[in-house]
Enzyme design. Structure first.
Site: not given
Length: 408
Positions: A164, A301, A312, A330, A335, A395
């Site tokens: 991502c 994000h 976050e 998003k 996403h 990730f």
């Protein structure tokens, strides 16, 4: 160190495939999520939600020979790169092919149908359906390589297959390549195509939204009642250029890239670490030589996962020590994985230049576990600022932060 500016931008997104259309989509305050009937065929797949690219067309000039090595992600990457170069006034310029232009571009993976073609060999014990372009379609650096091949660049090629953060990392490394004098122009960004196997990845982690009957009410970043993310797709390309070169040729300049920070968690493959996330933000501010109070807006994000949102926003609060205006794109697009960093950077620059910042959709009750920030809700907000920050996390514990400055 040399200054780096953005002179071209283009995207393919659920909001549309030109920037004005996408920006108008933000102002409509409606997300792009739909019930995806194609997912009904998969047993034990829980979510039925997705957000596909709208309005993308493959040019007639992309003949069979051109498309031989391209899956959907590469097609979107190459086409948005082409449009971004045209926007920058550099399409066909000799600088693209003389070694002074590089490519820094990423995706979460290659085209998954091509990967499945190779998997079929293992299942059926027969080599079939494969050709000379099959591997190029499936390899993780497929988008970067196809851009380089199509435009005949011979400069640096930096593939950023970092899930991502692929798009944001592509921009960040492109910025560093120009800043340090390695290239004059960089084609930067990221993309990802929709595929049921990618949806299944998050579904098996219980990270997808299950609001199948109310697709317009999901995802819900930062909301107390959020239940997970929705996958989207797309691509975003930015043309980064050394400032003096851009100025000399009279280029239109959208923004200056002034800060990039990246860090890794070094702890868990999927659980976020707010301390190291915050470190990426600190590094971007240090790179830009800015104090946090100069940043007028943070594009988060904001995936609408429980732990991700909390980590976050807590990291952002710790870095800024104030209620900085924040929202999540998003909530509109879902996403878009490897594309999100590039698409969100483009839209953050547009919002800065136009002075209007979109709200987070479906944010009705802020989760008290999230950081104490100024969450933009409702109708959006007019903000005059010279600096915006765009953050992405992936990730593997890969964290990125980009800072853009208004020009003019």
């Amino acid at each position: 160190m040399r200054r780096v500016v953005v002179t071209g931008m283009a995207l393919a997104s659920p909001l549309g495939c030109d920037i004005n259309t996408a920006f108008s989509g933000l102002q409509k305050l409606e997300n792009c999520v739909e019930y995806d009937t194609k997912l009904d065929q998969y047993k034990r797949l829980n979510t039925r939600l997705s957000a596909y690219v709208k309005g993308f067309e493959i040019p007639s000039t992309y003949n069979r020979k051109v498309l031989r090595t391209m899956g959907p992600v590469s097609i979107m990457a190459v086409r948005t790169a082409e449009l971004a170069l045209e926007d920058a006034g550099l399409f066909g310029d000799e600088i693209i092919t003389n070694g002074n232009t590089g490519v820094s571009y990423g995706s979460s993976a290659g085209s998954l149908d091509a990967i499945i073609d190779f998997y079929g060999m293992q299942i059926d014990k027969e080599v079939k359906g494969l050709n000379s372009g099959s591997y190029v379609k499936m390899m993780p650096q497929t988008a970067a390589v196809n851009i380089s091949l199509y435009f005949k660049t011979i400069g640096r090629l930096i593939p950023t297959s970092t899930a991502c953060t692929s798009g944001s990392m592509g921009i960040g490394y492109a910025y560093e390549a120009i800043k340090n004098g390695y290239e004059t122009v960089m084609i930067a960004g990221g993309g990802d195509e929709m595929h049921p196997t990618e949806i299944a990845i998050f579904d098996t982690l219980y990270a997808t939204s299950l609001k199948n009957d109310t697709p317009k009410l999901s995802p819900c970043p930062f909301d107390k009642n959020r239940d997970g993310l929705v996958l989207g797709e797309g691509a975003g390309t930015l043309i980064l250029e050394e400032y003096e070169h851009a100025k000399k040729r009279g280029a239109k300049i959208y923004a200056e890239v002034v800060g990039f920070g990246t860090s890794t968690d070094g702890t868990h493959i999927t659980n976020p670490n707010r301390k190291t996330m915050g470190r990426a933000l600190d590094l971007a501010l240090k790179c830009a030589e800015l104090s946090p109070d100069k940043i007028g807006y943070v594009n988060a994000h904001g995936t609408a996962t429980i732990q991700g949102d909390i980590a976050e926003t807590s990291a952002t609060e710790e870095v800024f020590k104030r209620k900085v205006p924040t929202s999540s794109t998003k909530s509109y697009t879902g996403h878009t994985l490897g594309a999100c960093g590039a698409i969100e950077a483009i839209l953050s620059i547009e919002m800065m230049n136009r002075g209007w910042f979109h709200p987070t959709l479906n944010l009705n009750e802020i989760d008290p576990e999230c950081g104490n920030l100024d969450y933009i809700q409702g109708e959006g907000r007019e903000i005059k600022t010279d600096y915006v920050m765009s953050n992405n996390f992936a990730f593997g514990g890969i964290n990125t932060s980009l800072i853009f400055k208004a020009v003019g």
